[in-house]
Design an enzyme around this catalytic site. Structure first.
Site, PDB file in Angstrom:
ATOM      1  N   ASP A   1       0.832  -1.191   0.000  1.00 28.12           N
ATOM      2  CA  ASP A   1       0.000   0.000   0.000  1.00 28.12           C
ATOM      3  C   ASP A   1       0.879   1.259   0.000  1.00 28.12           C
ATOM      4  OD1 ASP A   1      -2.785   0.960   0.323  1.00 28.12           O
ATOM      5  OD2 ASP A   1      -2.066   1.779   2.216  1.00 28.12           O
TER       6      ASP A   1
ATOM      7  N   ASP B   1     -10.544   1.731  -5.064  1.00 25.96           N
ATOM      8  CA  ASP B   1     -10.466   3.166  -4.787  1.00 25.96           C
ATOM      9  C   ASP B   1     -11.068   4.015  -5.903  1.00 25.96           C
ATOM     10  OD1 ASP B   1      -9.101   2.796  -2.361  1.00 25.96           O
ATOM     11  OD2 ASP B   1      -7.149   2.755  -3.363  1.00 25.96           O
TER      12      ASP B   1
HETATM   13  C1  GLC Z   1      -4.307   3.055  -0.571  1.00 21.91           C
HETATM   14  C2  GLC Z   1      -5.477   2.098  -0.521  1.00 21.91           C
HETATM   15  C3  GLC Z   1      -6.675   2.848  -0.053  1.00 21.91           C
HETATM   16  C4  GLC Z   1      -6.394   3.379   1.323  1.00 21.91           C
HETATM   17  C5  GLC Z   1      -5.103   4.203   1.359  1.00 21.91           C
HETATM   18  C6  GLC Z   1      -4.635   4.418   2.762  1.00 21.91           C
HETATM   19  O1  GLC Z   1      -4.488   4.056  -1.493  1.00 21.91           O
HETATM   20  O2  GLC Z   1      -5.660   1.501  -1.774  1.00 21.91           O
HETATM   21  O3  GLC Z   1      -7.850   2.083  -0.057  1.00 21.91           O
HETATM   22  O4  GLC Z   1      -7.444   4.178   1.761  1.00 21.91           O
HETATM   23  O5  GLC Z   1      -4.057   3.554   0.699  1.00 21.91           O
HETATM   24  O6  GLC Z   1      -4.171   3.212   3.313  1.00 21.91           O
END
Ligand code: GLC
Length: 566
Positions: A199, A323
Site C-alpha cells: 500500500d 479506490d
Molecule cells: C491506498 C489504498 C486505499 C487506502 C489508502 C490508505 O491508497 O488503496 O484504499 O485508503 O491507501 O491506506
C-alpha cells in the site's frame, strides 16, 4: 527468455484478480464479506482462468478505512473470520493452483495498534520512535482532508499522518521498525503466500519537514530521499530470499521515475501501480474533484508507460480497483452499449504489455450504484468530503454528483452473484447497499449466457495465455492521433497481433485496417466498419493467411490459431 528467468518471473504471464473481502461474499449473514465466503466462491475464479488473487487487508483493524488501518499485522479481523479460516482458504487456493498475494499496509498503522497506544502514552515508550512526532506542525495537508498533524495530549506534541488521524505514519527511518516489518512479511510467507501488494509504497520515506507543500499531494509525498534504500533492504532481507512477488501502489511516481522502482537490476519491486490514468478524470490540485477526460490522454498515458518500462521493468495494468468508480461508468457506457463496452475494456486490459489486474465485479460489467443520499455512503473519503462541502455551503445533491464521478463507494457495493435479495451476497443486511441492478447483472445469469461479459473475459484470458505475443510482445501504437479508435500492434519475433478498439458510440470506418488478419476474438460478429465499442483482436501474419476465417464468430477464439501458436 532463459528457463530460469521465466520461472522466476512467473507473474509476468499471470492474470490477477483483486478481492475486496468486505464486499465479495458473506458466509455467516452478518452483512460483511468474509474468508469463508471467498472459499465458497473459488470455482468462479478458476472458471475465469485467473492465476493470482490479491486480497485486500483482512488483518485486525478498527475498520476506519476498511482494513487499511491495521491494529495487529499478525491477526485476522473477527468480521472476516479466524486464522484457521485463513489457513483453510490458503489451502483451498493452493489445491486449485491459485496463488495468494496479501496487501501490506506499512506506510501507517491504526491508532489502535499496541505500538501507537504505547507511543502516544509516553515519550519513554519503547515504540515511541515507530512514529513521527514534532513539537510544532507544518503546513502539510492529509490525503483524506485536513492537516497532516494531530495533537497528542498525553505527550504534548503532534504526530504525522498522510491519511486519517486514525492512521499514524510509521517512521521508516527507524531500523528496529523495519526489522519488525520484515518479520511480519516472513510470518505470512511461511503461511504460503506468494507475494505482496504494498500500500502507498511511494510514501514510505518522508521529505524534510521544513519543505513547503507544493504541487499535487501525491507527487509531493512520493519519492522521499531514502525510499530506494528501504526497498532494496526489503528485497534483500525478504523478497529475494523467500522468492516473493511484489507490486507497490505508487501514487505520485512518474513514468520517468518508475524504472527506479522496478528495474530488475536495482533489486527493488517487481511492479508498481501508477496513478496517471487513475487521475485522468481529476483536477491536478485535488484528486477528489472530477474533471473531464479524453481518450487521447488515456492512449498517451498507457503508451508512455509502456515505453518507459520497455526492457527496464514490467508494467502492472488496471482499469478499476477498490479506490475508483466502476470502469464502465468512468470510461465506457452504462446504457445501450454496456456489454460491448465491458468486453472492449476487457480486451484493452488483457492485450497490453504488463500483468493485468481484474477488479472484482468488472468480469460481469458492474457499474456505479445510485447513492441517492449521503447516509448511503460508507467511505471515509465521502464522509470527510461531505463535511468540507457543507462548510463550503454546497448542497447534498451537488456533492453526490461529484461522488458519482470520484467516490470509492461505487467499487465497494456487494459482488452480484445472483438475482436473490442483495444479489446473493449476504443472507443478512449488507454493510453497504447492493446496486439495485443485481437482478439483471449477476454471475449466475452471465454463466448461463455464452455471449455474456463473463464468458468474454474467460475467453480473453485464455487467448492471452495461449499467445506469447500478448504477454511479452512489443507495443506499437497504430494511428496514434485518432480521437476515437485505440489501435496497437503487439509483436514477438514474427508473431503480430493487432488490437482495434472503438471507444465511442459512433460507427467508424477504418478502411483496410486489419482486413487481412485472422480474427482471434471480438465482441461483434462480422467485420466492416467498427460498431459502437467494438473490439477486435487479429493475428496479422502472411503465413497463416490460409486459416483466416472470412467472418469471425462472436466471442470465439479461432481454434486453428490456438493450435498454431503453441
Ligand atoms: C491506498 C489504498 C486505499 C487506502 C489508502 C490508505 O491508497 O488503496 O484504499 O485508503 O491507501 O491506506
Amino acid at each position: 527468455m532463459p528457463i530460469e528467468a521465466a520461472a522466476r518471473d512467473w507473474w509476468k504471464s499471470a492474470v490477477v484478480y483483486q478481492i475486496y473481502p468486505r464486499s465479495f461474499r458473506d458466509s455467516d449473514g452478518d452483512g460483511i464479506g468474509d474468508l469463508r465466503g471467498i472459499a465458497e466462491k473459488l470455482d468462479h475464479l478458476v472458471e475465469l482462468g485467473v492465476d493470482i488473487v490479491w486480497l485486500c487487508p483482512v488483518y485486525a483493524s478498527p475498520q476506519v478505512d476498511n482494513g487499511y488501518d491495521v491494529s495487529d499485522y499478525r491477526a485476522i479481523a473477527p468480521a472476516f473470520g479466524t486464522m484457521a479460516d485463513f489457513d483453510d482458504l490458503a489451502r483451498a487456493m493452493r489445491a486449485r493452483g491459485l496463488r495468494l498475494v496479501m496487501d501490506l499496509v506499512f506506510n501507517h498503522s491504526s491508532d489502535q495498534h499496541d505500538w501507537f497506544r504505547s507511543a502516544r502514552a509516553s515519550k519513554d515508550s519503547p515504540w515511541r520512535d515507530y512514529y513521527i512526532w514534532r513539537d510544532q506542525p507544518n503546513d502539510w495537508r492529509a490525503v483524506f482532508g485536513g492537516g497532516a498533524w494531530t495533537w497528542n495530549e498525553p505527550t504534548g506534541d503532534w504526530y504525522f499522518h498522510i491519511f486519517a488521524p486514525e492512521q499514524p505514519d510509521l517512521n521508516w527511518e527507524n531500523p528496529r521498525l523495519r526489522a519488525e516489518l520484515w518479520d511480519i512479511m516472513r510470518f505470512w510467507a511461511e503461511k504460503g503466500v506468494a507475494g505482496f501488494r504494498l500500500d502507498v509504497v511511494s510514501f514510505f520515506s518522508k521529505k524534510p519537514f521544513d519543505l513547503p507543500q507544493a504541487g499535487g499531494i501525491f507527487s509531493f509525498y512520493a519519492n522521499g530521499p531514502r525510499i530506494h534504500d528501504y526497498l532494496q533492504e526489503m528485497r534483500s532481507e525478504v523478497l529475494d530470499p523467500l522468492g516473493l512477488m511484489s507490486v507497490g501502489e505508487a501514487p505520485g511516481v512518474s513514468a520517468e521515475d518508475a524504472p527506479l522502482y522496478v528495474d530488475p537490476a536495482r533489486g527493488e519491486l517487481d511492479m508498481i501501480f501508477h496513478f496517471d490514468h487513475a487521475g485522468i478524470d481529476r483536477t491536478p490540485e485535488d484528486f477528489w474533484k472530477p474533471a473531464p477526460w479524453r481518450l487521447a490522454d488515456l492512449k498517451e498515458i498507457l503508451g508512455r508507460w509502456d515505453t518507459a518500462l520497455a526492457g527496464r521493468g514490467w508494467n502492472s495494468l488496471y482499469l478499476g480497483n477498490h479506490d475508483l468508480p466502476r470502469l464502465l461508468s468512468r470510461f465506457g457506457d452504462t446504457g445501450e452499449h454496456r456489454a460491448a463496452a465491458a468486453k472492449l475494456f476487457a480486451t484493452l486490459l488483457l492485450t497490453l504489455r504488463g500483468t493485468p489486474y481484474i477488479y472484482q465485479g468488472d468480469e460481469i460489467g458492474m457499474v456505479n450504484a445510485p447513492f441517492a443520499a449521503i447516509e448511503d455512503t460508507r467511505d471515509i473519503v465521502a464522509r470527510n468530503g461531505w463535511l468540507t462541502a457543507q462548510a463550503e455551503g454546497r448542497a447534498e445533491q451537488d456533492f453526490l454528483a461529484d461522488h458519482s464521478l470520484v467516490g470509492r463507494d461505487h467499487a465497494r457495493t456487494p459482488l452480484q452473484w445472483d438475482a436473490s435479495p442483495n444479489g446473493g451476497f449476504t443472507a443478512g443486511e449488507p454493510w453497504i447497499a447492493a446496486n439495485p441492478d443485481f437482478a439483471l447483472t449477476n454471475v449466475a445469469a452471465q454463466r448461463a449466457d455464452p455471449d455474456s461479459v463473463f464468458h468474454y473475459y474467460r475467453r480473453m484470458i485464455a487467448l492471452r495465455k495461449a499467445t506469447p505475443a500478448l504477454v511479452h510482445g512489443d507495443y506499437t501504437p497504430v494511428d496514434a492521433g485518432n480521437a476515437d479508435v485505440f489501435a496497437y500492434v503487439r509483436a514477438l519475433d514474427d508473431r503480430l497481433v493487432l488490437v482495434i478498439l472503438n471507444i465511442s458510440r459512433e460507427t467508424i470506418d477504418i478502411g483496410d485496417l486489419g482486413r487481412d488478419g485472422t480474427m482471434l476474438i471480438g465482441n461483434y460478429a462480422g467485420r466492416g466498419a467498427l460498431r459502437p465499442y467494438e473490439a477486435r483482436v487479429l493475428r496479422m501474419a502472411e503465413h497463416i493467411a490460409e486459416v483466416a476465417s472470412p467472418a469471425c464468430s462472436i466471442n470465439e477464439v479461432d481454434p486453428a490459431y490456438m493450435g498454431l501458436d503453441r
